[in-house]
Design a protein around this motif. Structure first.
Motif, mmCIF file in Angstrom:
data_model
loop_
_atom_site.group_PDB
_atom_site.id
_atom_site.type_symbol
_atom_site.label_atom_id
_atom_site.label_comp_id
_atom_site.label_asym_id
_atom_site.label_seq_id
_atom_site.Cartn_x
_atom_site.Cartn_y
_atom_site.Cartn_z
ATOM 1 N N LYS A 4 0.835 -1.193 0.000
ATOM 2 C CA LYS A 4 0.000 0.000 0.000
ATOM 3 C C LYS A 4 0.876 1.252 0.000
ATOM 4 N N HIS A 5 0.556 2.189 -0.869
ATOM 5 C CA HIS A 5 1.219 3.488 -0.892
ATOM 6 C C HIS A 5 0.128 4.550 -0.937
ATOM 7 N N SER A 6 0.209 5.501 -0.050
ATOM 8 C CA SER A 6 -0.826 6.532 0.018
ATOM 9 C C SER A 6 -0.928 7.295 -1.299
ATOM 10 N N GLY A 7 -2.157 7.379 -1.847
ATOM 11 C CA GLY A 7 -2.386 8.128 -3.075
ATOM 12 C C GLY A 7 -1.886 7.436 -4.316
ATOM 13 N N VAL A 8 -1.467 6.205 -4.204
ATOM 14 C CA VAL A 8 -0.955 5.445 -5.354
ATOM 15 C C VAL A 8 -1.652 4.100 -5.400
ATOM 16 N N ARG A 9 -2.195 3.749 -6.539
ATOM 17 C CA ARG A 9 -2.816 2.434 -6.673
ATOM 18 C C ARG A 9 -2.694 1.945 -8.112
ATOM 19 N N SER A 10 -2.751 0.667 -8.236
ATOM 20 C CA SER A 10 -2.678 0.069 -9.567
ATOM 21 C C SER A 10 -4.067 0.043 -10.199
ATOM 22 N N ARG A 11 -4.065 0.175 -11.520
ATOM 23 C CA ARG A 11 -5.322 0.081 -12.258
ATOM 24 C C ARG A 11 -5.014 -0.572 -13.598
ATOM 25 N N GLY A 12 -5.309 -1.870 -13.675
ATOM 26 C CA GLY A 12 -4.959 -2.623 -14.867
ATOM 27 C C GLY A 12 -3.451 -2.659 -15.056
ATOM 28 N N ASN A 13 -3.000 -2.232 -16.199
ATOM 29 C CA ASN A 13 -1.565 -2.207 -16.487
ATOM 30 C C ASN A 13 -0.957 -0.825 -16.283
ATOM 31 N N SER A 14 -1.631 0.007 -15.484
ATOM 32 C CA SER A 14 -1.154 1.357 -15.213
ATOM 33 C C SER A 14 -1.170 1.637 -13.719
ATOM 34 N N ILE A 15 -0.577 2.784 -13.382
ATOM 35 C CA ILE A 15 -0.563 3.223 -11.989
ATOM 36 C C ILE A 15 -1.244 4.579 -11.909
ATOM 37 N N ILE A 32 2.641 2.552 -16.847
ATOM 38 C CA ILE A 32 3.673 1.541 -16.579
ATOM 39 C C ILE A 32 3.028 0.402 -15.776
ATOM 40 N N LYS A 33 3.539 -0.778 -15.975
ATOM 41 C CA LYS A 33 2.965 -1.943 -15.308
ATOM 42 C C LYS A 33 3.235 -1.890 -13.806
ATOM 43 N N PRO A 34 2.202 -2.063 -12.987
ATOM 44 C CA PRO A 34 2.402 -2.012 -11.528
ATOM 45 C C PRO A 34 3.239 -3.198 -11.028
ATOM 46 N N THR A 37 8.460 -2.461 -7.467
ATOM 47 C CA THR A 37 9.408 -1.376 -7.712
ATOM 48 C C THR A 37 8.734 -0.144 -8.311
ATOM 49 N N THR A 38 7.875 -0.364 -9.320
ATOM 50 C CA THR A 38 7.252 0.798 -9.983
ATOM 51 C C THR A 38 6.273 1.506 -9.054
ATOM 52 N N LEU A 39 5.591 0.783 -8.200
ATOM 53 C CA LEU A 39 4.686 1.416 -7.238
ATOM 54 C C LEU A 39 5.470 2.257 -6.232
ATOM 55 N N LYS A 40 6.635 1.747 -5.852
ATOM 56 C CA LYS A 40 7.473 2.504 -4.918
ATOM 57 C C LYS A 40 7.980 3.783 -5.580
ATOM 58 N N GLU A 41 8.388 3.694 -6.863
ATOM 59 C CA GLU A 41 8.859 4.864 -7.584
ATOM 60 C C GLU A 41 7.715 5.857 -7.805
ATOM 61 N N ALA A 42 6.520 5.334 -8.058
ATOM 62 C CA ALA A 42 5.354 6.207 -8.227
ATOM 63 C C ALA A 42 5.049 6.946 -6.936
ATOM 64 N N SER A 43 5.211 6.259 -5.810
ATOM 65 C CA SER A 43 4.983 6.908 -4.516
ATOM 66 C C SER A 43 5.988 8.034 -4.292
ATOM 67 N N ARG A 44 7.230 7.797 -4.685
ATOM 68 C CA ARG A 44 8.241 8.851 -4.556
ATOM 69 C C ARG A 44 7.908 10.048 -5.454
ATOM 70 N N LYS A 45 7.407 9.756 -6.647
ATOM 71 C CA LYS A 45 7.021 10.832 -7.555
ATOM 72 C C LYS A 45 5.895 11.653 -6.935
ATOM 73 N N ARG A 46 4.932 10.981 -6.345
ATOM 74 C CA ARG A 46 3.825 11.703 -5.709
ATOM 75 C C ARG A 46 4.332 12.565 -4.560
ATOM 76 N N GLU A 47 5.269 12.012 -3.754
ATOM 77 C CA GLU A 47 5.824 12.793 -2.639
ATOM 78 C C GLU A 47 6.549 14.036 -3.165
ATOM 79 N N ALA A 48 7.255 13.896 -4.307
ATOM 80 C CA ALA A 48 7.952 15.035 -4.901
ATOM 81 C C ALA A 48 6.943 16.084 -5.374
#
Length: 359
Positions: A4-15, A32-34, A37-48
Motif C-alpha cells: 500500500k502506498h498513500s495516493g498510489v494504486r494500480s489500475r490494470g496495467n497502469s498506476i 507503466i505496469k504495476p 518497484t514501480t509502485l514505490k517509484e510512483a509513490s516517490r514521484k507523488r511525494e515530490a
C-alpha cells in the motif's frame, strides 16, 4: 499485490496517482505496469509533487505534459506548444472572419516561410536572433517580409496575452521600412497612344479605367445594374478577387462615382458588346466576364504599352492618372478622395500633393 502506498494504486496495467492541487482533486495515470518497484517509484514521484506544491514550485506540465490539466495549470505552457501548431491553430481561428484573399496571403506566409523556418521551435524557444538570421537569407522586398511576419506577430501577441509566454520576442523586431513608389501617371498624349493600340472591348476597358480611377478588381466586378447613365454616375458595390465576387473591402470603397465624358463614351461603346450580360467588361477571347487582373495585364496591357513605345508601368497607374488629372484640373481633393474610395483626403494629400494647385 498487497503493498500500500498513500495516493498510489494500480489500475490494470497502469498506476494511478491521486493528489490535490489548487483545491482540485487530480488523478493522473502513469502508463507503466504495476510492480513492487514501480509502485514505490510512483509513490516517490507523488511525494515530490506534494513537496513542490507545498513550496509553490509545482508545474503541471513538467510532470504530466499530456494531461488536459497541464493547459489549465501550467506556468509555462509555451514550452509544450510548437510554433507550427500555434500558427495552424491561429489560421483556423482567423479563417472565420477574414476575406478569402487575406487568408490566401496568410497561408502563403505560414506554409512557405514561417513553418519551414520556425515551426519546429517551441513558443518559448523563439529568439530575436532566430528571426534576424532568417532575414539575412531572404531576397524578397521589405514589404513582403513585413507581410510574412504578420501571422507570427499575431500568434505571439495572442500567446503573450494568454500568458503562454513571459515575453514576446516579436516586440523587439522592427517593421522594415517600405519605400513608397511614386505615382507615374500617364500624360494625355500617352493615354491616346495606349488607347490607339487597342480596339473593341479592350479599348473600352482601359478608357473607362483611365477616366474613373477604378481599381482593377472594381473594374472587372462592374455590373450593368450598377450603371446609371441618365444621371451620369455609377455605383461601386462589388469587386472580383481570387475569381470570386465579394463586397468592397471598406465602407468608403462602396461609393457613387460620377461619369465624365470619356467614361460615358466608353460605356456607350461597350453596350453593343455586353449590354445583355451581367458584367460590363468581358474577355473577347473567351466571351466571358473577366475573372482576374493577371490575364488583363499579360494579354492586353503589356502588349499595348510595347506597341505604343512606352516603358512598362503597372495597370494601377491608370488610377494614379485619374487622380493626378482631376487634381490638376482643380477638382476638390475631398471630391477626388470620395471618387476613388478613400475615407478622407489624407491619402490624396500624401500621395498626390504635387498635383494639387497652390491657389
Amino acid at each position: 499485490m498487497n503493498i500500500k502506498h498513500s495516493g498510489v494504486r494500480s489500475r490494470g496495467n497502469s498506476i494511478l496517482l491521486d493528489f490535490t492541487y489548487q483545491g482540485e482533486r487530480c488523478r493522473e495515470t502513469l502508463r507503466i505496469k504495476p510492480t513492487k518497484t514501480t509502485l514505490k517509484e510512483a509513490s516517490r514521484k507523488r511525494e515530490a509533487i506534494l513537496f513542490e506544491i507545498a513550496m509553490g514550485t509545482f508545474d503541471y506540465l513538467n510532470h504530466f505534459p499530456a494531461s488536459a490539466k497541464a493547459k489549465k495549470y501550467s506556468k509555462q505552457l509555451g514550452q509544450s506548444i510548437t510554433i507550427e501548431q500555434a500558427l495552424k491553430d491561429w489560421l483556423k481561428k482567423t479563417e472565420r472572419h477574414c476575406q478569402l484573399s487575406t487568408i490566401r496571403g496568410y497561408n502563403s506566409a505560414v506554409y512557405h516561410h514561417l513553418i519551414p523556418t520556425f515551426g519546429h521551435l517551441k513558443l518559448t524557444e523563439l529568439a530575436v536572433s532566430h528571426i534576424e538570421d532568417w532575414l539575412d537569407t531572404l531576397s524578397i522586398s521589405n514589404k513582403r517580409i513585413n507581410n510574412v511576419l504578420s501571422p507570427l506577430r499575431l500568434v505571439f501577441k495572442d500567446a503573450y496575452f494568454d500568458q503562454l509566454i513571459d515575453k514576446n520576442p516579436l516586440d523587439r523586431v522592427r517593421f522594415l521600412p517600405v519605400e513608397q513608389r511614386e505615382p507615374n501617371p500617364f500624360t494625355q498624349h500617352e493615354i491616346i497612344r495606349v488607347l490607339d493600340q487597342l480596339q473593341g472591348q479592350a479599348r473600352n476597358l482601359f478608357q473607362f479605367a483611365f477616366y474613373t480611377g477604378l481599381r482593377t478588381s472594381e473594374l472587372i466586378g462592374l455590373r450593368w445594374e450598377d450603371i446609371d447613365l441618365p444621371n451620369n454616375r455609377f455605383y461601386v458595390r462589388v469587386v472580383i478577387v481570387g475569381r470570386r465576387e465579394k463586397t468592397t473591402k471598406t465602407v468608403s470603397g462602396r461609393r457613387t462615382v460620377e461619369l465624365n465624358t470619356q467614361a460615358i463614351e466608353a460605356l456607350n461603346n461597350q453596350q453593343s458588346f455586353t449590354e445583355d450580360s451581367h458584367r460590363v467588361f468581358h474577355d473577347d477571347k473567351t466571351g466571358q466576364a473577366w475573372q482576374c487582373d493577371q490575364a488583363i495585364r499579360k494579354r492586353l496591357w503589356i502588349p499595348a504599352l510595347k506597341a505604343a513605345g512606352l516603358d512598362y508601368r503597372n495597370p494601377y497607374q491608370t488610377r494614379h492618372t485619374f487622380a493626378s488629372m482631376m487634381l490638376s484640373q482643380g477638382k476638390n481633393p475631398l471630391w477626388v478622395a470620395e471618387q476613388m474610395g478613400h475615407k478622407d483626403w489624407g491619402m490624396i494629400r500624401k500621395v498626390y500633393g504635387r498635383w494639387i494647385p497652390n491657389n
